[in-house]
Design a protein around this motif. Structure first.
Motif, mmCIF file in Angstrom:
data_model
loop_
_atom_site.group_PDB
_atom_site.id
_atom_site.type_symbol
_atom_site.label_atom_id
_atom_site.label_comp_id
_atom_site.label_asym_id
_atom_site.label_seq_id
_atom_site.Cartn_x
_atom_site.Cartn_y
_atom_site.Cartn_z
ATOM 1 N N TYR A 170 0.794 -1.233 0.000
ATOM 2 C CA TYR A 170 0.000 0.000 0.000
ATOM 3 C C TYR A 170 0.827 1.285 0.000
ATOM 4 O O TYR A 170 0.309 2.351 0.256
ATOM 5 N N ILE A 223 -15.325 1.642 -8.471
ATOM 6 C CA ILE A 223 -15.566 0.195 -8.321
ATOM 7 C C ILE A 223 -14.361 -0.391 -7.590
ATOM 8 O O ILE A 223 -13.245 -0.368 -8.110
ATOM 9 N N GLY A 224 -14.584 -0.903 -6.388
ATOM 10 C CA GLY A 224 -13.493 -1.389 -5.535
ATOM 11 C C GLY A 224 -13.125 -0.296 -4.547
ATOM 12 O O GLY A 224 -12.361 0.611 -4.871
ATOM 13 N N GLY A 238 -9.316 3.058 -3.787
ATOM 14 C CA GLY A 238 -10.663 3.570 -4.034
ATOM 15 C C GLY A 238 -11.112 4.532 -2.952
ATOM 16 O O GLY A 238 -11.661 5.610 -3.247
ATOM 17 N N ASP A 263 -18.622 -2.185 -4.015
ATOM 18 C CA ASP A 263 -17.612 -3.155 -3.557
ATOM 19 C C ASP A 263 -18.357 -4.437 -3.180
ATOM 20 O O ASP A 263 -19.502 -4.377 -2.717
ATOM 21 N N ILE A 264 -17.702 -5.565 -3.365
ATOM 22 C CA ILE A 264 -18.371 -6.814 -2.973
ATOM 23 C C ILE A 264 -18.392 -6.988 -1.452
ATOM 24 O O ILE A 264 -19.166 -7.764 -0.924
ATOM 25 N N VAL A 265 -17.512 -6.248 -0.782
ATOM 26 C CA VAL A 265 -17.485 -6.304 0.688
ATOM 27 C C VAL A 265 -18.192 -5.053 1.207
ATOM 28 O O VAL A 265 -18.091 -3.982 0.598
ATOM 29 N N HIS A 304 -10.905 0.060 -9.242
ATOM 30 C CA HIS A 304 -9.840 -0.140 -8.240
ATOM 31 C C HIS A 304 -9.977 -1.494 -7.563
ATOM 32 O O HIS A 304 -9.888 -1.616 -6.346
ATOM 33 N N VAL A 305 -10.189 -2.502 -8.410
ATOM 34 C CA VAL A 305 -10.367 -3.869 -7.906
ATOM 35 C C VAL A 305 -9.080 -4.673 -8.123
ATOM 36 O O VAL A 305 -8.254 -4.315 -8.957
ATOM 37 N N ASP A 351 -6.971 -8.231 -9.274
ATOM 38 C CA ASP A 351 -7.110 -9.197 -10.364
ATOM 39 C C ASP A 351 -7.499 -10.537 -9.747
ATOM 40 O O ASP A 351 -6.677 -11.193 -9.104
ATOM 41 N N GLU A 401 -13.052 -13.398 -10.458
ATOM 42 C CA GLU A 401 -14.335 -12.661 -10.552
ATOM 43 C C GLU A 401 -14.183 -11.325 -11.275
ATOM 44 O O GLU A 401 -15.136 -10.839 -11.879
ATOM 45 N N THR A 402 -12.991 -10.708 -11.175
ATOM 46 C CA THR A 402 -12.851 -9.381 -11.794
ATOM 47 C C THR A 402 -12.314 -9.455 -13.227
ATOM 48 O O THR A 402 -12.338 -8.452 -13.939
ATOM 49 N N ALA A 410 -6.878 2.079 -13.633
ATOM 50 C CA ALA A 410 -5.486 2.018 -13.167
ATOM 51 C C ALA A 410 -5.377 0.856 -12.191
ATOM 52 O O ALA A 410 -4.564 0.889 -11.269
ATOM 53 N N ALA A 411 -6.228 -0.177 -12.393
ATOM 54 C CA ALA A 411 -6.208 -1.316 -11.458
ATOM 55 C C ALA A 411 -5.380 -2.451 -12.060
ATOM 56 O O ALA A 411 -4.165 -2.503 -11.869
ATOM 57 N N ILE A 455 2.149 3.235 -14.717
ATOM 58 C CA ILE A 455 2.949 4.074 -13.805
ATOM 59 C C ILE A 455 2.092 4.686 -12.694
ATOM 60 O O ILE A 455 2.527 5.628 -12.025
#
Ligand code: NAI
Length: 411
Positions: free
Chosen positions: A106, A157-158, A163, A181-183, A210-211, A213, A216-217, A238-239, A293
């Motif tokens: 992160y 998304i994410g 995100g 988000d799925i969560v 912003h999910v 890989d 599911e994605t 940019a994910a 980048i």
């Protein structure tokens, strides 16, 4: 294999690929001085020679720590990947030898969020086409198709690290932020969660992905999802490259259903500067293309240098494996008086009982015990309130427990 309580100057640290100088600073401040630094990756035979005596190795993405390299590392007790990805390391091999691998997932969150925000403004103003035109001697001065971002809806998304960071920055600019988000995620600021991805797609002026890989994605954005978006909306990814069907996006832009896009990641990316970048998006108007980048800034590199080195120091000083990508995670209090020993073993019945028996035989009073297993392997850290004396045979006894992979002591 065992690493008895080594003094810090005996712990050999091998840093490759020009990891950021912050890493060296962190090690030195923690009392580690035996550091060998290389600006570049090493060829495999040189690497095997150098890694033979190293206790800690720091790499970036070029150094391949294969099973055969890890086998050549006779004293290695931890690996730091001074980057995000860890595909360059045979993680299973490292785990089976009791070597935790750390990274900095992160450290570049802010860098990605800032780029996306800048791109959102550029796209809404039609800047890519206007800039290209100026370079070619044109003068596209019309305000047609140029909008402020204030009051527009940004659909994220994410809603993870990037995100949610983007969400905060975007609101400060006047965006109305919605996310999917799925969560179930706590909305920050005034951001509003959506019940479905389609709801987000249908409502947003800009959609940003912003999910991670995952199965599911993969291809989660195809012609159908792009068709759900508002006509004239913008799209940012940019994910990860596999998430978007790029030919479908190119068609949606050519059809003028999507007004513009900024794409940083691609299903197939060039291996290096000499490899041609091939994409259906090349040459399309109002499309910003960048060579993966999103997270590449000086600040991110500096953060990575600090974050990974701190994790390595913590593991070396305390045995804490918090943040390890391949290893049982044990977050430990700072070691106090007495002795801490760390035993990595095959997860077989009887190991813990044997450890307790050896402690009792040696009259050691256990003050703390932390255990994690992952099915095949186990990591137990035991604190005792007295200093282990040499010649008492406890180390030998612990090493001889069947299934022992590695033993370290901190005194
Ligand atoms: P994160 O793990 O903090 O957040 C990802 C979020 O996506 C989580 O909240 C998760 O629940 C959610 N999610 C997972 N599957 C989903 C689905 N099917 N639908 C909706 N939401 C879903 O990850 P972080 O750090 O925010 O990174 C996001 C992406 O950005 C990753 O793919 C990462 O590889 C990429 N990245 C790209 C960089 C670049 O240079 N362009 C640099 C850094 C990260």
């Amino acid at each position: 294999m065992s690493n008895l309580s080594l003094s810090k100057d005996k712990i050999r640290i091998l840093l490759l690929e020009g990891v950021h100088e912050n890493a060296i600073r962190v090690f030195e401040q923690a009392g580690y001085s035996n550091i060998e630094f290389h600006k570049k990756a090493l060829d495999e035979d040189v690497l095997k020679e150098k890694i033979k005596d190293a206790h800690i190795v720091g790499i970036r993405s070029r150094t391949q720590l294969t099973d055969s390299v890890i086998n050549a590392a006779e004293k290695l007790f931890s690996v730091g990947c001074f980057c995000i990805g860890t595909n360059q390391v045979d993680l299973r091999s490292a785990l089976s030898k009791g070597v935790p691998v750390f990274n900095a997932p992160y450290s570049n969150t802010r860098s990605v969020a800032e780029l996306v925000l800048g791109e959102a403004i550029m796209l809404m103003r039609g800047i890519p086409a206007k800039s290209t035109s100026c370079h070619e001697g044109g003068w596209m001065k019309s305000a047609t198709g140029s909008y402020e971002v204030r009051g527009k809806t940004l659909g994220i998304i994410g809603y993870g690290h990037i995100g949610s960071q983007l969400s905060i920055l975007a609101e400060a600019l006047g965006f109305n932020v919605i996310f999917y988000d799925i969560v179930n995620k706590l909305p920050l600021g005034n951001a509003t969660p959506c019940d479905s991805m389609d709801q987000l797609l249908q409502t947003s002026d800009i959609v940003s992905l912003h999910v991670p890989d995952t199965p599911e994605t993969r291809n989660m954005i195809t012609a159908r999802e792009l068709g759900e978006m508002k006509k004239g909306a913008h799209f940012i990814n940019a994910a990860r490259g596999q998430v978007v069907d790029i030919p479908a996006l190119a068609d949606a832009i050519k059809d003028e259903h999507i007004a513009g896009a900024a794409i940083d990641v691609f299903p197939v990316e060039p291996k290096g500067a000499d490899d041609e970048f091939v994409s259906e998006l090349r040459g399309l108007p109002n499309v910003i293309l960048t060579p993966h980048i999103g997270g590449s800034t000086q600040e991110a590199q500096a953060n990575i240098g600090t974050e990974v080195a701190e994790k390595l120091v913590k593991y070396s000083d305390d045995g804490s494996t918090f943040g390890a990508v391949n290893f049982m995670e044990v977050s430990l209090p700072v070691k106090g008086e007495g002795t801490r020993f760390m035993h990595i073993h095959e997860n077989k019945p009887g190991v813990m009982a044997k450890i307790a028996e050896i402690m009792s035989e040696h009259d050691l009073n256990i003050t703390g015990q932390y255990l994690q297993t992952d099915g095949e392997f186990g990591y137990v850290v035991v604190d005792v309130d007295s200093d282990i004396e040499k010649g008492k045979g406890i180390r030998k006894a612990l090493r001889q427990i069947p299934g022992t992979i590695r033993l370290r002591f901190l005194r």
